[in-house]
Scaffold this active site. Sequence first.
Site, short mmCIF file in Angstrom:
data_model
loop_
_atom_site.label_atom_id
_atom_site.label_comp_id
_atom_site.label_asym_id
_atom_site.label_seq_id
_atom_site.Cartn_x
_atom_site.Cartn_y
_atom_site.Cartn_z
N SER A 201 -22.92 -14.51 -41.53
CA SER A 201 -23.98 -15.49 -41.36
C SER A 201 -23.58 -16.46 -40.26
O SER A 201 -22.54 -16.31 -39.63
CB SER A 201 -24.22 -16.25 -42.68
OG SER A 201 -23.10 -17.08 -42.98
N LYS A 202 -24.42 -17.48 -40.05
CA LYS A 202 -24.19 -18.44 -38.97
C LYS A 202 -22.83 -19.13 -39.08
O LYS A 202 -22.24 -19.51 -38.07
CB LYS A 202 -25.29 -19.50 -39.00
CG LYS A 202 -26.62 -19.03 -38.45
CD LYS A 202 -26.58 -18.92 -36.95
CE LYS A 202 -27.96 -18.57 -36.39
NZ LYS A 202 -27.92 -18.40 -34.93
N ARG A 203 -22.33 -19.28 -40.29
CA ARG A 203 -21.05 -20.00 -40.43
C ARG A 203 -19.89 -19.22 -39.82
O ARG A 203 -18.83 -19.78 -39.59
CB ARG A 203 -20.76 -20.26 -41.92
CG ARG A 203 -20.47 -19.02 -42.74
CD ARG A 203 -20.08 -19.36 -44.17
NE ARG A 203 -19.90 -18.17 -44.98
CZ ARG A 203 -20.87 -17.54 -45.61
NH1 ARG A 203 -22.11 -17.99 -45.51
NH2 ARG A 203 -20.64 -16.46 -46.32
N HIS A 204 -20.10 -17.92 -39.56
CA HIS A 204 -19.04 -17.11 -38.95
C HIS A 204 -19.11 -17.13 -37.42
O HIS A 204 -18.29 -16.51 -36.76
CB HIS A 204 -19.13 -15.67 -39.45
CG HIS A 204 -18.94 -15.52 -40.92
ND1 HIS A 204 -19.99 -15.34 -41.79
CD2 HIS A 204 -17.83 -15.56 -41.68
CE1 HIS A 204 -19.53 -15.26 -43.02
NE2 HIS A 204 -18.22 -15.40 -42.99
N GLY A 205 -20.13 -17.79 -36.86
CA GLY A 205 -20.27 -17.80 -35.40
C GLY A 205 -21.50 -17.02 -34.98
O GLY A 205 -22.51 -17.00 -35.67
#
Length: 420
Positions: A201-205
């Site tokens: 998801s976005k939290r991984h980049g």
Amino acid sequence: MPVKVRFAPSPTGFLHIGGVRTALFNWLFARHAGGEFHLRIENTDTGREVAEATDQIKESLSWLGLDWDGPVTFQLDQTERCQVEARRLLEEGKAYEDEGAIRIKMPDEGVTGWDDAVRGPVEVANDTIEDLIILRSDGRPTYNFASPLEDWLDGITHVIRGDDHVSNTPKQIRVLEALGAEIPVYAHVGNVLGLDGKKLSKRHGAVGVDEFRREGYLPEALVNYLALLGWSYDDKTTIMSREELISRFTIERVAGSPATFDYEKLEWMNGVYLRELGEDAYAAALTTFLGEQGLDWDADLVRRTVPLVQVKLVRLDRYPEYAGFFFRDVTPDPKLLDARVLAAAEEALNKLDPFETEAIEQALRSLAESLELKPGKAFQPIRAAITGTNVSPSLFESIELLGREKTLQRLRAAAALAKD
């Protein structure tokens, strides 16, 4: 029967990298078998957002080189046919009305099973499958009716998709059986996870193709890397061309377990692909990338910087920071400067002839010796003055490429800054 597969994303936003991996597996499977790969948009409306998302999906796949066969189709295009088939099932006693909607009857006993091409035999108890609404009261078909119906109409032979669709499969099999349609081969591949073991998801980049493109990844490297997320040719081969991937890809070697997205490995692989490019191809990739970022830098000068940067960069987006000093003015940190060294460097380079790398290096090494400084100590303020930073391509080659006039200007300006 010739292989025919489809990639059917929902146009709810930018194309997620996990979806791209699914598209790639379908594309490789089809191209390996000499079959067809189709693009279907599983939309629930026809708004402007759908059109924008569809354009983004098409552009992302095109950039990666995943071409599709025939026109792009839309789930809503088959609404009328879905209505006709739902009423047929109603007339045949396979479905019934419920508050204006139409539900298909599911068996109460036994199991619904299939031989999954990735996961092996799968069985689901029928008493856990509720009677499925296939047509809403407003006449709109549901996903679990429209999707398998279109698979049937399109002659899809294999449905390769993420394992989050496993729960939909028994319902869709029952729909196809009620329609009298042939059941395709189902293959459910594992999810793509981050290094923390959670769904990407976005939290991984970066998780969308657009983001990877903006970060300077080559499409060939991204395709190669994504192919290895849940599939392998053997236990040692990593770098494979598009042609090699097509010739080697088989669904039997696809894993049902989740795959982990490792950004460091992708960067390493992108660096390999960048270093393997010829200088002209590298320059073309750089120029195109810079243009997409709104940087209209001189293409000839970009080309001449290639020998200085190609072995160093693992992503094209690092180029503006690493080599931008060739194209724009710099403001070095005064703490990195030394007025005495810079004045001596200006004097040494001002009278240098020819103004070439070998002569520049010899002059600056002699300068360090005359000032009784170690080369690294002497070169640091010169590098900062010339490039604006203490990390840059080869100092001597950079000075030659920058040219005598700009070099001397920067040395003088930096010397004045150091005195201030």
